[in-house]
Enzyme design. Structure first.
Site, PDB file in Angstrom:
ATOM      1  N   ASN A  59       9.346  -3.208   9.913  1.00 38.34           N
ATOM      2  CA  ASN A  59       8.237  -2.294  10.206  1.00 38.34           C
ATOM      3  C   ASN A  59       8.155  -2.090  11.722  1.00 38.34           C
ATOM      4  O   ASN A  59       7.704  -2.977  12.452  1.00 38.34           O
ATOM      5  CB  ASN A  59       6.941  -2.913   9.662  1.00 38.34           C
ATOM      6  CG  ASN A  59       5.719  -2.071   9.941  1.00 38.34           C
ATOM      7  OD1 ASN A  59       5.768  -1.131  10.733  1.00 38.34           O
ATOM      8  ND2 ASN A  59       4.618  -2.416   9.297  1.00 38.34           N
TER       9      ASN A  59
ATOM     10  N   HIS B 210       6.026   5.476   5.725  1.00 36.84           N
ATOM     11  CA  HIS B 210       6.017   4.371   6.687  1.00 36.84           C
ATOM     12  C   HIS B 210       6.855   3.225   6.112  1.00 36.84           C
ATOM     13  O   HIS B 210       6.762   2.901   4.931  1.00 36.84           O
ATOM     14  CB  HIS B 210       4.569   3.930   6.899  1.00 36.84           C
ATOM     15  CG  HIS B 210       4.422   2.775   7.829  1.00 36.84           C
ATOM     16  ND1 HIS B 210       5.124   2.671   9.005  1.00 36.84           N
ATOM     17  CD2 HIS B 210       3.638   1.660   7.752  1.00 36.84           C
ATOM     18  CE1 HIS B 210       4.781   1.546   9.611  1.00 36.84           C
ATOM     19  NE2 HIS B 210       3.884   0.916   8.876  1.00 36.84           N
TER      20      HIS B 210
ATOM     21  N   CYS C 208      -0.175   1.776  13.050  1.00 35.52           N
ATOM     22  CA  CYS C 208       1.135   2.294  12.617  1.00 35.52           C
ATOM     23  C   CYS C 208       1.175   3.807  12.408  1.00 35.52           C
ATOM     24  O   CYS C 208       2.197   4.435  12.662  1.00 35.52           O
ATOM     25  CB  CYS C 208       1.615   1.561  11.370  1.00 35.52           C
ATOM     26  SG  CYS C 208       1.999  -0.163  11.708  1.00 35.52           S
TER      27      CYS C 208
HETATM   28  O1  UT7 Z   1       1.952  -1.320   8.892  1.00 38.36           O
HETATM   29  C1  UT7 Z   1       1.139  -1.889   7.920  1.00 38.36           C
HETATM   30  C2  UT7 Z   1       1.399  -3.220   7.779  1.00 38.36           C
HETATM   31  N1  UT7 Z   1       1.481  -4.157   6.824  1.00 38.36           N
HETATM   32  C3  UT7 Z   1       1.874  -4.046   5.546  1.00 38.36           C
HETATM   33  O2  UT7 Z   1       2.097  -3.014   4.990  1.00 38.36           O
HETATM   34  C4  UT7 Z   1       1.985  -5.336   4.806  1.00 38.36           C
HETATM   35  C5  UT7 Z   1       1.413  -5.277   3.432  1.00 38.36           C
HETATM   36  N2  UT7 Z   1       1.598  -6.558   2.742  1.00 38.36           N
HETATM   37  C6  UT7 Z   1       2.799  -6.961   2.275  1.00 38.36           C
HETATM   38  O3  UT7 Z   1       3.793  -6.282   2.457  1.00 38.36           O
HETATM   39  C7  UT7 Z   1       2.869  -8.235   1.480  1.00 38.36           C
HETATM   40  O4  UT7 Z   1       1.572  -8.647   1.138  1.00 38.36           O
HETATM   41  C8  UT7 Z   1       3.602  -9.387   2.235  1.00 38.36           C
HETATM   42  C9  UT7 Z   1       5.078  -9.062   2.349  1.00 38.36           C
HETATM   43  C10 UT7 Z   1       2.996  -9.564   3.611  1.00 38.36           C
HETATM   44  C11 UT7 Z   1       3.450 -10.680   1.472  1.00 38.36           C
HETATM   45  O5  UT7 Z   1       3.957 -10.547   0.163  1.00 38.36           O
HETATM   46  P1  UT7 Z   1       3.145 -11.098  -1.081  1.00 38.36           P
HETATM   47  O6  UT7 Z   1       3.976 -10.874  -2.280  1.00 38.36           O
HETATM   48  O7  UT7 Z   1       1.790 -10.451  -1.029  1.00 38.36           O
HETATM   49  O8  UT7 Z   1       3.088 -12.621  -0.767  1.00 38.36           O
HETATM   50  P2  UT7 Z   1       1.813 -13.546  -0.582  1.00 38.36           P
HETATM   51  O9  UT7 Z   1       1.116 -13.228   0.699  1.00 38.36           O
HETATM   52  O10 UT7 Z   1       1.031 -13.480  -1.842  1.00 38.36           O
HETATM   53  O11 UT7 Z   1       2.464 -14.987  -0.447  1.00 38.36           O
HETATM   54  C12 UT7 Z   1       3.147 -15.594  -1.531  1.00 38.36           C
HETATM   55  C13 UT7 Z   1       3.671 -16.934  -1.086  1.00 38.36           C
HETATM   56  C14 UT7 Z   1       2.620 -17.779  -0.365  1.00 38.36           C
HETATM   57  O12 UT7 Z   1       2.816 -19.112  -0.779  1.00 38.36           O
HETATM   58  P3  UT7 Z   1       1.812 -19.777  -1.831  1.00 38.36           P
HETATM   59  O13 UT7 Z   1       0.453 -19.675  -1.200  1.00 38.36           O
HETATM   60  O14 UT7 Z   1       1.955 -18.938  -3.060  1.00 38.36           O
HETATM   61  O15 UT7 Z   1       2.349 -21.156  -1.943  1.00 38.36           O
HETATM   62  C15 UT7 Z   1       2.993 -17.645   1.081  1.00 38.36           C
HETATM   63  O16 UT7 Z   1       2.627 -18.778   1.851  1.00 38.36           O
HETATM   64  O17 UT7 Z   1       4.742 -16.752  -0.153  1.00 38.36           O
HETATM   65  C16 UT7 Z   1       4.493 -17.548   1.009  1.00 38.36           C
HETATM   66  N3  UT7 Z   1       5.071 -16.874   2.153  1.00 38.36           N
HETATM   67  C17 UT7 Z   1       6.334 -17.035   2.559  1.00 38.36           C
HETATM   68  N4  UT7 Z   1       7.330 -17.799   2.071  1.00 38.36           N
HETATM   69  C18 UT7 Z   1       8.519 -17.734   2.706  1.00 38.36           C
HETATM   70  C19 UT7 Z   1       4.470 -15.971   2.978  1.00 38.36           C
HETATM   71  N5  UT7 Z   1       5.350 -15.550   3.912  1.00 38.36           N
HETATM   72  C20 UT7 Z   1       6.506 -16.202   3.673  1.00 38.36           C
HETATM   73  C21 UT7 Z   1       7.768 -16.183   4.293  1.00 38.36           C
HETATM   74  N6  UT7 Z   1       8.741 -16.960   3.776  1.00 38.36           N
HETATM   75  N7  UT7 Z   1       8.045 -15.402   5.367  1.00 38.36           N
END
Ligand code: UT7
Length: 337
Positions: A280, A250, A114
């Site tokens: 993104n 970003h 990125c």
């Molecule tokens: O260019 C660089 C790229 N990337 C980034 O900057 C991404 C950095 N990371 C993030 O922005 C965040 O970590 C995410 C947005 C990817 C995820 O947010 P989070 O608050 O860290 O969520 P999580 O991964 O802890 O997931 C929480 C819950 C999980 O369920 P359980 O295990 O708690 O039951 C996931 O399975 O949310 C669930 N989940 C979703 N639910 C509905 C994950 N994705 C989704 C979704 N819709 N799209």
């Protein structure tokens, strides 16, 4: 260094196909509320099936030319396209751009996930300041939608496609790029990757050919970058957070953007956020945000902009850009500042 290098023209492109969170909820086990509250994303623009990074790069350069005229790209002697999704391994997407606009220029692609476009600015800066090039076209174009796993709700909802392009050339002080900080932590390579094989990644790393990410770890890394490298770049440029007129991070997640803003102690009106509209867009994220801010009349000549980007590699890039002097915008064109 007696010469400074700065941006004198800019353009951007977002594909016409708009996909809302509700649209995604029809194909994935997700919902608008989750995506909005966790990321700030409402929609993203996705390339058409037959639209690739080169096409979006062309469109961003065409937008630049519409704004500032043909003269803006005349005599460009180096084209850099930062992309993670080139049309082909080679020819370089940059060569396709060089040919499309009939430029007599060297051309190469730059791959740094990125932050690629901010890396491209730093390369352009070095070429211009050293006199190796006089005018560099620095493009960021990515069609990550082509490498997303559309069955994985953890990643598919986060990304969009697009492109941005800028001309970098010599500018008088105090304009231009300063304080650039580039970094990499390859030990984190397994946290965010796209590929079929990667013998270099830790054993057991199964590669699907699609984008895979450990969201929580990348989140922590992103906040660290926001906290540390913004202050490093400002210190290198001899500035304080209070000297920043506009913070252009970003566009990965509104929560990461907010963390960076709070760390710098900046008010919300000094931050550019378009993550709600584009998601993104990888290397295109910052130039698209810049063009949005320019069109909204939020950037004035002499403003100090702090750009910061992070991503796979892991890698990051931060720079301070004193805006201008821009080439005069054509009558009726957007983008005068
Ligand atoms: O260019 C660089 C790229 N990337 C980034 O900057 C991404 C950095 N990371 C993030 O922005 C965040 O970590 C995410 C947005 C990817 C995820 O947010 P989070 O608050 O860290 O969520 P999580 O991964 O802890 O997931 C929480 C819950 C999980 O369920 P359980 O295990 O708690 O039951 C996931 O399975 O949310 C669930 N989940 C979703 N639910 C509905 C994950 N994705 C989704 C979704 N819709 N799209």
């Amino acid at each position: 260094m007696d010469r400074s290098a700065g941006l004198t023209a800019i353009g951007a492109y977002a594909p016409a196909r708009v996909v809302t969170n509700d649209d995604l909820a029809e194909i994935l086990d997700t919902n608008d509320e989750w995506i909005r509250t966790r990321t700030g994303i409402r929609r993203r623009h996705l390339a058409a099936d037959d639209e690739f990074a080169s096409h979006m790069a062309f469109a961003a350069v065409e937008d630049l030319v519409r704004r500032y005229g043909d003269a803006a790209i005349r005599d460009v002697d180096l084209v850099i396209v930062a992309t993670n999704t080139p049309d082909a391994l080679f020819p370089a997407t940059a060569s396709l751009v060089q040919d499309r606009f009939g430029l007599r220029a060297g051309a190469f692609d730059l791959l740094a996930a990125c932050p690629g476009w901010v890396y491209a600015l730093s390369v352009a800066q070095a070429y211009v300041e050293s006199g190796q090039a006089t005018k560099v076209l620095a493009v960021g174009s990515d069609a990550l939608s082509k490498v997303l796993d559309w069955t994985d709700r953890r990643t598919a909802v986060l990304f969009g496609d697009g492109a941005g392009a800028a001309v970098v050339e010599a500018v008088p002080a105090p304009y231009g790029l300063k304080g650039t900080v580039l970094g990499s932590d390859g030990a984190g390579g397994g946290l965010l990757h796209v590929g079929e094989t990667a013998p270099s990644l830790p054993t057991g790393e199964a590669m699907s050919g699609k984008l895979e990410m450990n969201g929580r770890e990348v989140y922590k890394f992103a906040v660290r970058v926001m906290n540390d490298t913004t202050l490093q770049a400002l210190a290198k440029a001899g500035l304080e957070p209070a000297d920043v007129d506009l913070f252009v991070p970003h566009q990965a997640n509104q929560r990461i953007i907010d963390a960076g803003r709070e760390r710098l102690g900046l008010p919300p009106e000094k931050v550019v956020s378009v993550v709600d509209e584009y998601g993104n867009a990888s290397t295109a994220s910052i130039p698209m945000a810049l063009v949005d801010a320019l069109d909204a009349g939020r950037i004035a000549d002499g403003d100090r902009l702090l750009l910061v980007s992070f991503g796979g590699g892991l890698s990051w890039a931060t720079t301070v850009l004193t805006w201008g002097p821009m080439r005069p915008a054509l009558a009726g064109a957007r983008g005068a500042a």
